[in-house]
Scaffold this motif. Structure first.
Motif, PDB file in Angstrom:
ATOM      1  N   GLU A 180       0.875  -1.180   0.000  1.00 25.06           N
ATOM      2  CA  GLU A 180       0.000   0.000   0.000  1.00 25.06           C
ATOM      3  C   GLU A 180       0.903   1.218   0.000  1.00 25.06           C
ATOM      4  O   GLU A 180       1.688   1.422   0.936  1.00 25.06           O
ATOM      5  CB  GLU A 180      -0.892   0.002   1.237  1.00 25.06           C
ATOM      6  CG  GLU A 180      -1.892   1.140   1.277  1.00 25.06           C
ATOM      7  CD  GLU A 180      -2.780   1.080   2.508  1.00 25.06           C
ATOM      8  OE1 GLU A 180      -3.159   2.149   2.998  1.00 25.06           O
ATOM      9  OE2 GLU A 180      -3.055  -0.037   2.984  1.00 25.06           O
ATOM     10  N   THR A 181       0.837   2.002  -1.055  1.00 29.88           N
ATOM     11  CA  THR A 181       1.854   3.019  -1.292  1.00 29.88           C
ATOM     12  C   THR A 181       1.313   4.439  -1.241  1.00 29.88           C
ATOM     13  O   THR A 181       0.243   4.736  -1.775  1.00 29.88           O
ATOM     14  CB  THR A 181       2.498   2.803  -2.678  1.00 29.88           C
ATOM     15  OG1 THR A 181       1.463   2.601  -3.650  1.00 29.88           O
ATOM     16  CG2 THR A 181       3.428   1.600  -2.656  1.00 29.88           C
ATOM     17  N   THR A 182       2.101   5.314  -0.617  1.00 31.24           N
ATOM     18  CA  THR A 182       1.861   6.753  -0.623  1.00 31.24           C
ATOM     19  C   THR A 182       3.123   7.405  -1.186  1.00 31.24           C
ATOM     20  O   THR A 182       4.233   6.993  -0.850  1.00 31.24           O
ATOM     21  CB  THR A 182       1.602   7.284   0.796  1.00 31.24           C
ATOM     22  OG1 THR A 182       0.467   6.615   1.349  1.00 31.24           O
ATOM     23  CG2 THR A 182       1.351   8.777   0.795  1.00 31.24           C
ATOM     24  N   PHE A 183       2.954   8.391  -2.051  1.00 35.19           N
ATOM     25  CA  PHE A 183       4.115   9.076  -2.633  1.00 35.19           C
ATOM     26  C   PHE A 183       3.909  10.577  -2.558  1.00 35.19           C
ATOM     27  O   PHE A 183       2.890  11.109  -2.990  1.00 35.19           O
ATOM     28  CB  PHE A 183       4.315   8.649  -4.086  1.00 35.19           C
ATOM     29  CG  PHE A 183       5.466   9.338  -4.787  1.00 35.19           C
ATOM     30  CD1 PHE A 183       6.690   9.521  -4.159  1.00 35.19           C
ATOM     31  CD2 PHE A 183       5.313   9.797  -6.094  1.00 35.19           C
ATOM     32  CE1 PHE A 183       7.749  10.151  -4.808  1.00 35.19           C
ATOM     33  CE2 PHE A 183       6.365  10.424  -6.752  1.00 35.19           C
ATOM     34  CZ  PHE A 183       7.580  10.601  -6.113  1.00 35.19           C
ATOM     35  N   TYR A 184       4.901  11.259  -1.993  1.00 37.48           N
ATOM     36  CA  TYR A 184       4.902  12.709  -1.861  1.00 37.48           C
ATOM     37  C   TYR A 184       5.849  13.311  -2.903  1.00 37.48           C
ATOM     38  O   TYR A 184       7.027  12.952  -2.956  1.00 37.48           O
ATOM     39  CB  TYR A 184       5.387  13.123  -0.475  1.00 37.48           C
ATOM     40  CG  TYR A 184       4.512  12.674   0.674  1.00 37.48           C
ATOM     41  CD1 TYR A 184       3.560  13.538   1.219  1.00 37.48           C
ATOM     42  CD2 TYR A 184       4.640  11.400   1.227  1.00 37.48           C
ATOM     43  CE1 TYR A 184       2.760  13.144   2.285  1.00 37.48           C
ATOM     44  CE2 TYR A 184       3.840  10.999   2.290  1.00 37.48           C
ATOM     45  CZ  TYR A 184       2.911  11.872   2.813  1.00 37.48           C
ATOM     46  OH  TYR A 184       2.121  11.479   3.867  1.00 37.48           O
ATOM     47  N   SER A 185       5.355  14.241  -3.705  1.00 42.53           N
ATOM     48  CA  SER A 185       6.206  14.902  -4.689  1.00 42.53           C
ATOM     49  C   SER A 185       5.681  16.288  -5.021  1.00 42.53           C
ATOM     50  O   SER A 185       4.475  16.549  -4.935  1.00 42.53           O
ATOM     51  CB  SER A 185       6.311  14.081  -5.979  1.00 42.53           C
ATOM     52  OG  SER A 185       7.065  14.791  -6.959  1.00 42.53           O
ATOM     53  N   ASP A 186       6.602  17.145  -5.456  1.00 42.14           N
ATOM     54  CA  ASP A 186       6.253  18.530  -5.794  1.00 42.14           C
ATOM     55  C   ASP A 186       6.106  18.764  -7.288  1.00 42.14           C
ATOM     56  O   ASP A 186       5.647  19.833  -7.695  1.00 42.14           O
ATOM     57  CB  ASP A 186       7.359  19.468  -5.291  1.00 42.14           C
ATOM     58  CG  ASP A 186       8.639  19.324  -6.110  1.00 42.14           C
ATOM     59  OD1 ASP A 186       9.005  20.250  -6.855  1.00 42.14           O
ATOM     60  OD2 ASP A 186       9.272  18.256  -6.031  1.00 42.14           O
TER      61      ASP A 186
END
Length: 228
Positions: A180-186
């Motif tokens: 189960e994946t969460t990805f933070y990016s700008d």
């Protein structure tokens, strides 16, 4: 049914850091006299604009960005990197970013930094954040064991971040269906991975990513205001 492994993936520059570590390293090499202050700055600025526009040739950039450390050698380069970490990166680390990483770790999530910046610059930064797993641009080495300026394998940039995460998962006996994946990016450069994960989070997003996130109903996190 077995419980899925939870992964919290973080881009680095302008996501966990309010600066671009790759660009800042280039500026630092100017300040310590390793690169020409006029010629290097002009090319560094040009490459950075290409990155923001999504048109960067990462192979050309890595040859350019690593030239100074290739010429100076391992010992001098590592000493300079320690100073860079102390004088540039350390003061830029915000408590909000550290708290975000710590919150995921406290919840039992496995944290990974996934960045298009090379491993020479980012390995100590990942340690500073307490993140053991780093997916970064790998630098090829020559017979002397020092970097050549070429990239080893797939660069972790744009769609390459998905490819490298595919590899990371396979090496651990995992697949996208078992995590189960969460990805933070700008950045819109990271759209391929943002679209691949379960929970994309547009973090300090540029204008284009902010618009896409709003349209798609993605979470938007303004973790901090970028340093001018």
């Amino acid at each position: 049914m077995s419980k899925k492994t939870r992964l919290a993936l973080f881009d680095l520059d302008h996501t966990l850091l309010p600066i671009d570590s790759d660009y800042s390293w280039g500026v630092f090499t100017q300040e310590i006299g390793w690169t020409d202050p006029v010629v290097f700055k002009r090319r560094n600025d040009e490459f950075y604009e290409h990155y923001k526009a999504g048109t960067l040739d990462v192979h050309d950039y890595v040859r350019f960005a690593t030239e100074a450390i290739r010429l100076r050698g391992r010992e001098a380069s590592q000493r300079a990197r320690e100073r860079f970490l102390r004088e540039v990166i350390g003061p830029a680390v915000r408590p909000e970013a550290l708290a975000l990483v710590r919150a995921h770790q406290a919840a039992g999530d496995h944290t990974v930094i996934v960045t298009a910046t090379n491993e020479f610059v980012t390995e100590p930064i990942a340690r500073l954040f307490g993140v053991q797993d780093l997916v970064a641009v790998r630098l090829a080495t020559g017979a002397d064991g020092w970097i050549t300026g070429e990239i080893e394998g797939v660069p972790s940039m744009r769609g390459g971040k998905v490819a490298r995460m595919d590899q990371w998962l396979r090496e651990r006996g995992l697949g996208w269906d078992s995590v189960e994946t969460t990805f933070y990016s700008d950045s819109t450069n990271d759209l391929p991975l943002l679209e691949r994960v379960d929970q994309p989070v547009a973090t300090n997003p540029d204008e284009r990513l902010r618009a896409i996130a709003a349209q798609r109903g993605w979470r938007i996190l303004d973790l901090f205001s970028p340093i001018p």
